[in-house]
Write a protein that holds these residues in place. Structure first.
Motif, PDB file in Angstrom:
ATOM      1  N   TRP A  81     -54.174  33.247  15.187  1.00  0.00           N
ATOM      2  CA  TRP A  81     -54.043  34.347  14.046  1.00  0.00           C
ATOM      3  C   TRP A  81     -54.815  35.029  15.529  1.00  0.00           C
ATOM      4  CZ3 TRP A  81     -55.616  34.305   9.266  1.00  0.00           C
ATOM      5  CH2 TRP A  81     -54.845  33.732   8.713  1.00  0.00           C
ATOM      6  N   ILE A  82     -54.998  36.328  15.803  1.00  0.00           N
ATOM      7  CA  ILE A  82     -54.624  38.001  16.083  1.00  0.00           C
ATOM      8  C   ILE A  82     -56.024  38.723  15.982  1.00  0.00           C
ATOM      9  CG2 ILE A  82     -53.582  39.477  18.063  1.00  0.00           C
ATOM     10  CD1 ILE A  82     -51.146  37.913  17.004  1.00  0.00           C
ATOM     11  N   PRO A  83     -57.187  38.563  16.586  1.00  0.00           N
ATOM     12  CA  PRO A  83     -58.500  39.526  16.069  1.00  0.00           C
ATOM     13  C   PRO A  83     -57.601  41.124  16.349  1.00  0.00           C
ATOM     14  CG  PRO A  83     -58.955  38.742  18.518  1.00  0.00           C
ATOM     15  CD  PRO A  83     -57.085  38.498  17.120  1.00  0.00           C
ATOM     16  N   ILE A  84     -58.185  41.900  15.613  1.00  0.00           N
ATOM     17  CA  ILE A  84     -57.773  43.561  15.367  1.00  0.00           C
ATOM     18  C   ILE A  84     -58.489  43.662  15.355  1.00  0.00           C
ATOM     19  CG2 ILE A  84     -55.014  43.145  15.395  1.00  0.00           C
ATOM     20  CD1 ILE A  84     -54.971  43.944  12.042  1.00  0.00           C
TER      21      ILE A  84
ATOM     22  N   GLY B 120     -62.308  44.666  13.211  1.00  0.00           N
ATOM     23  CA  GLY B 120     -62.864  43.101  12.595  1.00  0.00           C
ATOM     24  C   GLY B 120     -61.742  42.381  12.217  1.00  0.00           C
ATOM     25  N   ARG B 121     -60.590  43.394  12.308  1.00  0.00           N
ATOM     26  CA  ARG B 121     -60.273  42.032  10.738  1.00  0.00           C
ATOM     27  C   ARG B 121     -59.175  41.492  11.558  1.00  0.00           C
ATOM     28  NH1 ARG B 121     -56.492  47.217   9.034  1.00  0.00           N
ATOM     29  NH2 ARG B 121     -57.553  47.866  11.730  1.00  0.00           N
ATOM     30  N   LEU B 122     -58.160  40.337  11.318  1.00  0.00           N
ATOM     31  CA  LEU B 122     -57.591  38.967  11.566  1.00  0.00           C
ATOM     32  C   LEU B 122     -56.167  39.625  11.025  1.00  0.00           C
ATOM     33  CD1 LEU B 122     -58.045  37.154  14.013  1.00  0.00           C
ATOM     34  CD2 LEU B 122     -58.601  35.587  11.805  1.00  0.00           C
ATOM     35  N   LEU B 123     -55.788  38.988  11.813  1.00  0.00           N
ATOM     36  CA  LEU B 123     -53.522  39.154  11.601  1.00  0.00           C
ATOM     37  C   LEU B 123     -53.389  37.844  11.841  1.00  0.00           C
ATOM     38  CD1 LEU B 123     -51.392  40.192  10.474  1.00  0.00           C
ATOM     39  CD2 LEU B 123     -50.828  40.948  13.634  1.00  0.00           C
ATOM     40  N   GLY B 124     -52.959  37.336  10.877  1.00  0.00           N
ATOM     41  CA  GLY B 124     -52.245  35.978  10.807  1.00  0.00           C
ATOM     42  C   GLY B 124     -51.247  36.157  10.482  1.00  0.00           C
ATOM     43  N   PHE B 125     -50.482  34.758  11.241  1.00  0.00           N
ATOM     44  CA  PHE B 125     -48.792  34.413  10.891  1.00  0.00           C
ATOM     45  C   PHE B 125     -49.148  32.954  10.913  1.00  0.00           C
ATOM     46  CE2 PHE B 125     -48.645  35.947  15.482  1.00  0.00           C
ATOM     47  CZ  PHE B 125     -47.596  35.198  16.346  1.00  0.00           C
ATOM     48  N   GLN B 126     -48.176  32.323  10.204  1.00  0.00           N
ATOM     49  CA  GLN B 126     -47.734  30.670  10.687  1.00  0.00           C
ATOM     50  C   GLN B 126     -46.471  31.596  10.454  1.00  0.00           C
ATOM     51  OE1 GLN B 126     -49.960  31.860   8.154  1.00  0.00           O
ATOM     52  NE2 GLN B 126     -51.715  31.886   9.869  1.00  0.00           N
ATOM     53  N   ARG B 127     -45.155  30.375  11.529  1.00  0.00           N
ATOM     54  CA  ARG B 127     -44.064  29.706  11.268  1.00  0.00           C
ATOM     55  C   ARG B 127     -42.915  28.671  11.178  1.00  0.00           C
ATOM     56  NH1 ARG B 127     -40.718  31.712  16.627  1.00  0.00           N
ATOM     57  NH2 ARG B 127     -42.806  30.496  17.805  1.00  0.00           N
ATOM     58  N   ASP B 128     -42.503  28.356  10.897  1.00  0.00           N
ATOM     59  CA  ASP B 128     -41.995  26.453  10.533  1.00  0.00           C
ATOM     60  C   ASP B 128     -41.525  27.690  11.917  1.00  0.00           C
ATOM     61  OD1 ASP B 128     -39.957  24.626  11.105  1.00  0.00           O
ATOM     62  OD2 ASP B 128     -39.232  24.958   8.824  1.00  0.00           O
ATOM     63  N   ILE B 129     -42.003  26.051  13.066  1.00  0.00           N
ATOM     64  CA  ILE B 129     -41.267  25.367  14.037  1.00  0.00           C
ATOM     65  C   ILE B 129     -40.852  24.345  14.111  1.00  0.00           C
ATOM     66  CG2 ILE B 129     -43.024  27.136  15.288  1.00  0.00           C
ATOM     67  CD1 ILE B 129     -44.426  24.223  15.753  1.00  0.00           C
ATOM     68  N   THR B 130     -39.896  23.571  12.740  1.00  0.00           N
ATOM     69  CA  THR B 130     -39.588  22.457  12.742  1.00  0.00           C
ATOM     70  C   THR B 130     -38.410  22.319  14.229  1.00  0.00           C
ATOM     71  OG1 THR B 130     -40.531  22.394  11.037  1.00  0.00           O
ATOM     72  CG2 THR B 130     -38.548  21.334  11.054  1.00  0.00           C
ATOM     73  N   ARG B 131     -37.901  23.096  14.371  1.00  0.00           N
ATOM     74  CA  ARG B 131     -36.474  23.720  15.021  1.00  0.00           C
ATOM     75  C   ARG B 131     -36.981  23.279  16.635  1.00  0.00           C
ATOM     76  NH1 ARG B 131     -31.222  26.957  14.668  1.00  0.00           N
ATOM     77  NH2 ARG B 131     -34.152  28.010  15.042  1.00  0.00           N
ATOM     78  N   LEU B 132     -37.847  23.755  16.997  1.00  0.00           N
ATOM     79  CA  LEU B 132     -38.296  24.054  18.193  1.00  0.00           C
ATOM     80  C   LEU B 132     -39.339  22.524  18.199  1.00  0.00           C
ATOM     81  CD1 LEU B 132     -39.576  27.345  17.346  1.00  0.00           C
ATOM     82  CD2 LEU B 132     -37.810  26.646  19.120  1.00  0.00           C
TER      83      LEU B 132
END
Length: 186
Positions: A130-133, A136-148
Motif C-alpha cells: 500500500w503506497i500513499p499518493i 489522501g489516496r492510496l495505491l494498493g497492489f497485490q501479486r503472486d510471489i509463490t515462486r519467490l
C-alpha cells in the motif's frame, strides 16, 4: 530472465515495476477505467480515495486475494473486501470481524509504504503493498510471489541444514581433540 523483445536481462522485480509504471501512467493520463490495460501489471492494482472507496482497479488477478470482482468495483469500499476475506477465514478469527476490518483499513492508511506477505488458503503466497499518493489516496497492489517465496524458503532450509552440518563437524572436531588429549594424558 531474458526478454528477447528487448534483447537484455530483466529481473522479475524490474519487469513488475515497469508494469506498475505503465498502469500508473494510464491513471495519470486519466484513461477511462474501461480502457485501462488490465494486464499492464501482473497484479491486482487498486486506487482508493481517502475514504477507502475504490476509484478504479485493473482486471488482472482480482481472484488473487480470494474475493470476488464485486469487491473491486468503483464505489465499493476496502472494508467490504476485507470483510469478505475475513468471512472466508483468510485472516483467521483471533479478532472479531469489525475489529479486524477497522484495524486493517486503518493500517493501510497509517502513512508510509506498507508491505505484507500472506499465505492464502489456496497455497498461494501474496505480497500486498500500500503506497500513499496525493490527496489522501492510496495505491494498493497485490501479486503472486509463490515462486519467490518457495525459492526463499528452500534457500533458508539449505542454509539451516548447512549450519547444522557445520555445527556437527565442529562438535566432532572438539570431541576428537578431547579424546586425543585424554589418550596423551594417560
Amino acid at each position: 530472465y531474458t526478454d528477447p523483445s528487448f534483447g537484455g536481462f530483466h529481473t522479475f522485480e524490474n519487469t513488475f515495476k515497469d508494469r506498475i509504471g505503465t498502469f500508473l501512467q494510464q491513471i495519470t493520463d486519466q484513461v477511462a477505467p474501461s480502457a485501462i490495460d488490465g494486464h499492464a501489471a501482473d497484479a491486482l492494482v487498486v486506487l482508493l480515495d481517502r475514504d477507502a472507496n475504490v476509484l478504479l482497479a485493473n482486471t488482472a488477478r482480482r481472484g488473487l486475494m480470494g474475493t470476488s470482482d464485486d469487491d473491486y468495483q468503483p464505489g465499493t469500499n476496502l472494508a467490504d473486501a476485507i470483510r469478505s476475506r475475513y468471512r472466508l477465514g483468510i485472516y483467521g478469527h483471533d479478532l472479531d470481524e469489525e475489529t479486524t476490518v477497522r484495524s486493517r483499513v486503518a493500517n493501510a492508511f497509517s502513512g508510509g509504504v506498507r508491505r505484507y506477505e500472506r499465505l492464502m488458503p489456496s497455497g498461494t503466497w501474496v505480497e500486498s503493498v500500500w503506497i500513499p499518493i496525493s490527496d489522501g489516496r492510496l495505491l494498493g497492489f497485490q501479486r503472486d510471489i509463490t515462486r519467490l517465496k518457495v525459492s526463499e524458503l528452500a534457500a533458508l532450509a539449505a542454509r539451516d541444514a548447512a549450519e547444522a552440518r557445520a555445527a556437527g563437524a565442529i562438535r566432532l572436531f572438539f570431541a576428537d581433540a578431547d579424546v586425543r588429549a585424554r589418550i596423551e594424558d594417560a
